[in-house]
Scaffold this active site. Structure first.
Site, mmCIF file in Angstrom:
data_model
loop_
_atom_site.group_PDB
_atom_site.id
_atom_site.type_symbol
_atom_site.label_atom_id
_atom_site.label_comp_id
_atom_site.label_asym_id
_atom_site.label_seq_id
_atom_site.Cartn_x
_atom_site.Cartn_y
_atom_site.Cartn_z
ATOM 1 N N SER A 156 0.836 -1.208 0.000
ATOM 2 C CA SER A 156 0.000 0.000 0.000
ATOM 3 C C SER A 156 0.867 1.252 0.000
ATOM 4 C CB SER A 156 -0.872 0.028 1.266
ATOM 5 O OG SER A 156 -1.532 1.271 1.403
ATOM 6 N N LYS A 204 1.589 -3.028 6.200
ATOM 7 C CA LYS A 204 1.824 -2.787 4.774
ATOM 8 C C LYS A 204 3.298 -2.477 4.531
ATOM 9 C CE LYS A 204 -1.684 -4.176 3.598
ATOM 10 N NZ LYS A 204 -2.027 -5.075 2.472
ATOM 11 N N TYR A 225 -2.465 -0.864 11.020
ATOM 12 C CA TYR A 225 -2.532 -1.335 9.630
ATOM 13 C C TYR A 225 -1.295 -0.946 8.825
ATOM 14 C CZ TYR A 225 -4.249 -1.289 4.739
ATOM 15 O OH TYR A 225 -4.401 -1.469 3.382
HETATM 16 N N1 LIG Z 1 -8.840 -0.488 -1.012
HETATM 17 C C1 LIG Z 1 -7.751 0.258 -0.790
HETATM 18 O O1 LIG Z 1 -7.803 1.495 -0.769
HETATM 19 C C2 LIG Z 1 -6.437 -0.389 -0.596
HETATM 20 C C3 LIG Z 1 -6.304 -1.734 -0.327
HETATM 21 N N2 LIG Z 1 -5.049 -2.273 -0.142
HETATM 22 C C4 LIG Z 1 -4.887 -3.683 0.142
HETATM 23 O O2 LIG Z 1 -5.508 -4.444 -0.864
HETATM 24 C C5 LIG Z 1 -5.822 -5.728 -0.346
HETATM 25 C C6 LIG Z 1 -7.215 -6.102 -0.796
HETATM 26 O O3 LIG Z 1 -8.127 -5.213 -0.194
HETATM 27 P P1 LIG Z 1 -9.427 -4.670 -0.938
HETATM 28 O O4 LIG Z 1 -9.598 -5.335 -2.227
HETATM 29 O O5 LIG Z 1 -9.343 -3.211 -0.896
HETATM 30 O O6 LIG Z 1 -10.537 -5.084 0.128
HETATM 31 P P2 LIG Z 1 -11.761 -6.095 0.104
HETATM 32 O O7 LIG Z 1 -12.326 -6.028 1.474
HETATM 33 O O8 LIG Z 1 -12.646 -5.833 -1.056
HETATM 34 O O9 LIG Z 1 -11.094 -7.525 -0.143
HETATM 35 C C7 LIG Z 1 -10.433 -8.211 0.879
HETATM 36 C C8 LIG Z 1 -10.255 -9.649 0.447
HETATM 37 O O10 LIG Z 1 -9.448 -10.309 1.432
HETATM 38 C C9 LIG Z 1 -10.158 -11.445 1.897
HETATM 39 N N3 LIG Z 1 -9.799 -11.695 3.285
HETATM 40 C C10 LIG Z 1 -9.953 -10.869 4.350
HETATM 41 N N4 LIG Z 1 -9.495 -11.467 5.462
HETATM 42 C C11 LIG Z 1 -9.038 -12.679 5.085
HETATM 43 C C12 LIG Z 1 -8.477 -13.778 5.771
HETATM 44 N N5 LIG Z 1 -8.262 -13.739 7.088
HETATM 45 N N6 LIG Z 1 -8.153 -14.883 5.069
HETATM 46 C C13 LIG Z 1 -8.367 -14.946 3.740
HETATM 47 N N7 LIG Z 1 -8.901 -13.952 3.027
HETATM 48 C C14 LIG Z 1 -9.239 -12.823 3.696
HETATM 49 C C15 LIG Z 1 -11.621 -11.123 1.720
HETATM 50 O O11 LIG Z 1 -12.366 -12.330 1.686
HETATM 51 P P3 LIG Z 1 -13.932 -12.349 2.091
HETATM 52 O O12 LIG Z 1 -14.638 -11.440 1.108
HETATM 53 O O13 LIG Z 1 -14.344 -13.750 1.924
HETATM 54 O O14 LIG Z 1 -14.011 -11.845 3.495
HETATM 55 C C16 LIG Z 1 -11.558 -10.414 0.370
HETATM 56 O O15 LIG Z 1 -11.460 -11.364 -0.651
HETATM 57 C C17 LIG Z 1 -5.631 -5.637 1.169
HETATM 58 O O16 LIG Z 1 -4.407 -6.255 1.501
HETATM 59 C C18 LIG Z 1 -5.547 -4.149 1.423
HETATM 60 O O17 LIG Z 1 -4.759 -3.851 2.535
HETATM 61 C C19 LIG Z 1 -3.930 -1.520 -0.231
HETATM 62 C C20 LIG Z 1 -4.019 -0.198 -0.488
HETATM 63 C C21 LIG Z 1 -5.264 0.467 -0.680
HETATM 64 C C1 LIG Z 2 -8.469 0.999 3.421
HETATM 65 C C2 LIG Z 2 -7.951 2.369 3.187
HETATM 66 O O1 LIG Z 2 -8.937 3.180 2.634
HETATM 67 C C3 LIG Z 2 -6.819 2.333 2.217
HETATM 68 O O2 LIG Z 2 -5.945 1.301 2.585
HETATM 69 C C4 LIG Z 2 -4.755 1.628 2.212
HETATM 70 O O3 LIG Z 2 -3.810 0.898 2.309
HETATM 71 C C5 LIG Z 2 -4.718 3.007 1.664
HETATM 72 O O4 LIG Z 2 -3.643 3.678 2.174
HETATM 73 C C6 LIG Z 2 -6.011 3.585 2.106
HETATM 74 O O5 LIG Z 2 -5.872 4.207 3.351
#
Ligand SMILES: NC(=O)C1=CN([C@@H]2O[C@H](COP(=O)(O)OP(=O)(O)OC[C@H]3O[C@@H](n4cnc5c(N)ncnc54)[C@H](OP(=O)(O)O)[C@@H]3O)[C@@H](O)[C@H]2O)C=CC1
Ligand SMILES: C[C@H](O)[C@@H]1OC(=O)[C@H](O)[C@@H]1O
Length: 254
Positions: free
Chosen positions: A144, A161, A157
């Protein structure tokens, strides 16, 4: 041009958001795809159906990445179904927003275990399978922008990251001799389930958007291209790198 033709791609957290977009993106580029997820059975099934409709093979395995056993099970299931592992996208993560001074111990512990320990076990399990196969591979971790900058309600969090970013750097060194490349993507603020409640606050949404030179929040699909690229042979000499995918937010100081 299809960048992942004939490859087997594993993605954690593939039921929704960035992981799902990466799974569909990989399938569009010719990969067979295995996704892991935590609880969203219907969404995982619909991701599998979407990949199969693209003419690729797919499977979904439910499992908590914080449990070390899940990683080996996921890799074994993918190998049983598709014969090998070429790419691991370590993406699963949580971000339960909370203030620092009264942060519950359980929230810190769970966030570290899912985001950092989970990534560690998955990367290690995939790497062992790739070493066994003897033909290299690619690992892409979803870190991230938060690896580089902080967040008031993300003190539990952002260190995870930064840890994932660091894991990819050290793994790149450890695995280079096996032809396994390790890189991370650093998304900015991407509209997904993880921040649905947080960004329901219009003031916050406006403030975050105002910082982005490209003028909009990200969509999950904005990550598909960068992840597919880093997973593909187009990036054959890229390892230990971190690719910001943030619309320019990080560099926008003033
Ligand atoms: N959205 C954002 O702004 C940003 C996101 N990220 C990172 O991107 C990644 C994906 O997040 P994002 O797509 O945004 O969020 P979502 O909540 O849409 O997706 C999260 C995914 O992770 C799965 N998950 C959560 N906990 C577990 C677990 N314990 N074991 C297995 N699977 C798990 C969920 O499964 P289920 O649906 O079945 O619960 C889902 O498929 C994360 O690592 C997040 O930190 C990084 C930067 C920015
Ligand atoms: C979940 C937040 O909106 C998102 O997660 C990240 O890792 C980005 O920095 C944003 O804060």
């Amino acid at each position: 041009m299809k960048l992942l033709e004939g490859k087997v791609v594993l993605i954690t957290g593939g039921s929704t958001g960035i992981g799902r977009a990466a799974a569909i993106g990989a399938a569009r580029h010719g990969a067979d795809v295995a996704i892991n997820y935590a609880s969203s059975d219907d969404k995982a099934a619909s991701c599998v159906a979407e990949i199969e409709a693209l003419g690729q093979r797919a499977l979904a395995m439910k499992g908590d990445v914080a449990d070390p056993a899940t990683a080996g099970d996921f890799v074994d299931k993918a190998v049983a179904a598709f014969g090998r592992v070429d790419v691991m996208v370590s993406n699963a993560g949580i971000c339960p927003f909370h203030a620092f001074l009264d942060m519950p111990v359980e929230t810190v512990d769970r966030t570290f275990r899912v985001n950092l320990h989970g990534a560690y076990y998955m990367v290690q399990a995939a790497a062992n399978q790739m070493v066994k196969q003897g033909e290299g591979g690619a690992i892409v971790a979803v870190s991230s922008i938060s690896a580089l900058v902080g967040g008031e309600y993300q003190t539990h969090y952002t260190p995870t990251k930064a840890g994932v970013h660091s894991l990819m750097q050290s793994a790149a060194i450890a695995l280079g001799k096996h032809g396994i490349r390790c890189n991370s993507v650093l998304p900015g603020t991407i509209l997904t389930e993880i921040n649905r409640d947080d960004l329901a606050d219009q003031d916050k949404r406006d403030r975050v958007t105002a910082r982005i030179p490209l003028g909009r929040l990200g969509e999950a699909d904005d990550l598909a291209g960068p992840i597919v690229f880093l997973a593909s042979d187009m990036a054959q000499y890229v390892t230990g790198a971190a690719l910001l995918v943030d619309g320019g937010a990080f560099v926008n100081l003033q």
